[in-house]
Motif scaffolding. Structure first.
Motif, PDB file in Angstrom:
ATOM      1  N   GLY A   1     -10.074  22.553  13.494  1.00  0.00           N
ATOM      2  CA  GLY A   1     -10.873  23.574  14.171  1.00  0.00           C
ATOM      3  C   GLY A   1     -12.329  23.397  13.829  1.00  0.00           C
TER       4      GLY A   1
ATOM      5  N   SER B   1     -14.291  28.544  13.544  1.00  0.00           N
ATOM      6  CA  SER B   1     -13.136  28.854  14.398  1.00  0.00           C
ATOM      7  C   SER B   1     -12.090  29.698  13.692  1.00  0.00           C
ATOM      8  CB  SER B   1     -12.500  27.561  14.908  1.00  0.00           C
ATOM      9  OG  SER B   1     -12.055  26.752  13.833  1.00  0.00           O
ATOM     10  N   GLY B   2     -12.187  29.849  12.372  1.00  0.00           N
ATOM     11  CA  GLY B   2     -11.247  30.690  11.640  1.00  0.00           C
ATOM     12  C   GLY B   2     -10.105  29.936  10.994  1.00  0.00           C
TER      13      GLY B   2
ATOM     14  N   LEU C   1      -7.282  24.511  16.870  1.00  0.00           N
ATOM     15  CA  LEU C   1      -7.926  25.764  17.256  1.00  0.00           C
ATOM     16  C   LEU C   1      -9.103  25.377  18.150  1.00  0.00           C
ATOM     17  CD1 LEU C   1      -7.992  27.694  13.843  1.00  0.00           C
ATOM     18  CD2 LEU C   1      -6.236  27.746  15.637  1.00  0.00           C
TER      19      LEU C   1
ATOM     20  N   ALA D   1     -12.171  25.827  20.473  1.00  0.00           N
ATOM     21  CA  ALA D   1     -13.266  26.690  20.929  1.00  0.00           C
ATOM     22  C   ALA D   1     -13.494  26.474  22.418  1.00  0.00           C
ATOM     23  CB  ALA D   1     -14.538  26.363  20.156  1.00  0.00           C
TER      24      ALA D   1
ATOM     25  N   TRP E   1     -21.218  30.346  16.766  1.00  0.00           N
ATOM     26  CA  TRP E   1     -20.400  30.795  15.633  1.00  0.00           C
ATOM     27  C   TRP E   1     -21.058  30.410  14.309  1.00  0.00           C
ATOM     28  CZ3 TRP E   1     -14.944  28.842  17.554  1.00  0.00           C
ATOM     29  CH2 TRP E   1     -14.464  29.739  18.518  1.00  0.00           C
TER      30      TRP E   1
ATOM     31  N   LEU F   1      -9.148  29.535  22.108  1.00  0.00           N
ATOM     32  CA  LEU F   1      -9.843  30.742  21.688  1.00  0.00           C
ATOM     33  C   LEU F   1     -10.922  31.115  22.692  1.00  0.00           C
ATOM     34  CD1 LEU F   1     -10.401  29.723  17.946  1.00  0.00           C
ATOM     35  CD2 LEU F   1      -8.488  31.027  18.897  1.00  0.00           C
TER      36      LEU F   1
ATOM     37  N   GLU G   1     -14.714  33.409  23.217  1.00  0.00           N
ATOM     38  CA  GLU G   1     -15.965  33.448  22.454  1.00  0.00           C
ATOM     39  C   GLU G   1     -15.882  34.360  21.234  1.00  0.00           C
ATOM     40  OE1 GLU G   1     -19.307  34.269  24.928  1.00  0.00           O
ATOM     41  OE2 GLU G   1     -18.893  32.614  26.299  1.00  0.00           O
TER      42      GLU G   1
ATOM     43  N   ARG H   1     -13.203  34.570  19.371  1.00  0.00           N
ATOM     44  CA  ARG H   1     -12.152  33.955  18.576  1.00  0.00           C
ATOM     45  C   ARG H   1     -10.783  34.579  18.827  1.00  0.00           C
ATOM     46  NH1 ARG H   1     -16.282  34.910  15.148  1.00  0.00           N
ATOM     47  NH2 ARG H   1     -17.485  33.164  14.315  1.00  0.00           N
TER      48      ARG H   1
END
Length: 265
Positions: A30, A34-35, A194, A196, A205, A255, A257, A259
């Motif tokens: 990610g 992105s987490g 993940l 984006a 981000w 995901l 915007e 997330r």
């Protein structure tokens, strides 16, 4: 940031379905912001609660120390002083760690201290549980494939045009990606992306992360100008990953915007 509980539940079910005896390595790729780190922590916690012996490792923990990168800066290109792109990690260390886990060892898990810009002393690396069953391996370019020569010829941004005009930096990073990174990536049993919505969202981000640090009074906060320069180190390969990885990842989590999960392919 809190991991999406529905996504965590979905991935736990997939991992339970995928797993086989012995070490099973789940890769999570990610872009910045992105987490993925938050997601890995949530998955590790839930797996442990279910009695699964789990370990975590990040590509960020495999970064070379300052002195090693300074040597690359002197001998190959000045941009290798900055950690980030392929060539600034020790993928062999990652592969050796995976191999030790496959043997059932309580192997020390490498950890990098971004505050000092050097790996933590080995004595401070946490041990994996003996007989680790699941390794969660994450990274911003984990599983990435190298670009072809035509793609490398044209700079993707002003940063590359001005600081890598002959392409030495990006070609060496690509050659390293094509070389000793691939055995580590091949050790991943299942790869999750993940994804984006776009590079522009990734850049936003990253700027948001720095703004949050600034509000909390962080000690190493970059200025907006520094952020713009810094994220351009990652732009080429991030764009490449977003364009190509959905074709070979085992699962792509798309995901929006904010997330939030839009779809799982």
């Amino acid at each position: 940031m809190i991991a999406d509980p529905d996504l965590v539940g979905t991935l736990l079910a997939r991992i339970a379905h995928w797993r086989q005896p012995g070490l099973y390595t789940i890769g999570i790729c990610g872009a910045q912001g992105s987490g993925k780190t938050t997601l890995v922590a949530a998955l590790a916690e839930q797996l442990a609660l279910r009695g699964v012996k789990v370990a975590t490792l990040s590509l960020d923990d495999l970064y070379l120390g300052r002195e090693e990168r300074q040597e690359l800066a002197r001998t190959i290109h000045p941009l290798f002083a900055t950690r980030g792109v392929p060539g600034t990690h020790d993928p062999g260390l990652g592969l050796a760690t995976v191999d030790a886990l496959k043997r059932g060892e309580a192997a020390p898990l490498p950890r990098f201290d971004k505050a000092s810009d050097d790996p933590l002393p080995r004595i401070e690396w946490p041990p994996a549980p003996p007989g680790t069953e699941v390794l969660l391996l994450e990274g911003w370019c984990l599983g990435a494939t190298p670009q072809n020569e035509a793609a490398l010829a044209t700079p993707v941004n002003a940063f590359e045009r001005e600081e890598d005009p002959d392409g030495t930096w990006r070609r060496h990073a690509n050659a390293r990606l094509a070389g000793d990174y691939q055995p580590l990536f091949a050790a991943v049993n299942r790869l999750i992306l993940l994804a984006a919505p776009s590079w522009e969202v990734v850049a936003a981000w990253r700027e948001q992360q720095e703004a949050d640090l600034r509000m909390r009074g962080g000690s190493a906060v970059m200025t907006p100008e520094q952020i713009v320069r810094f994220i351009q180190h990652y732009e080429r390969l991030t764009r490449h990953v977003l364009a190509t990885m959905p074709d070979h990842a085992d699962l792509t989590v798309r995901l929006d915007e904010g997330r939030a999960v839009r779809a799982i392919d």
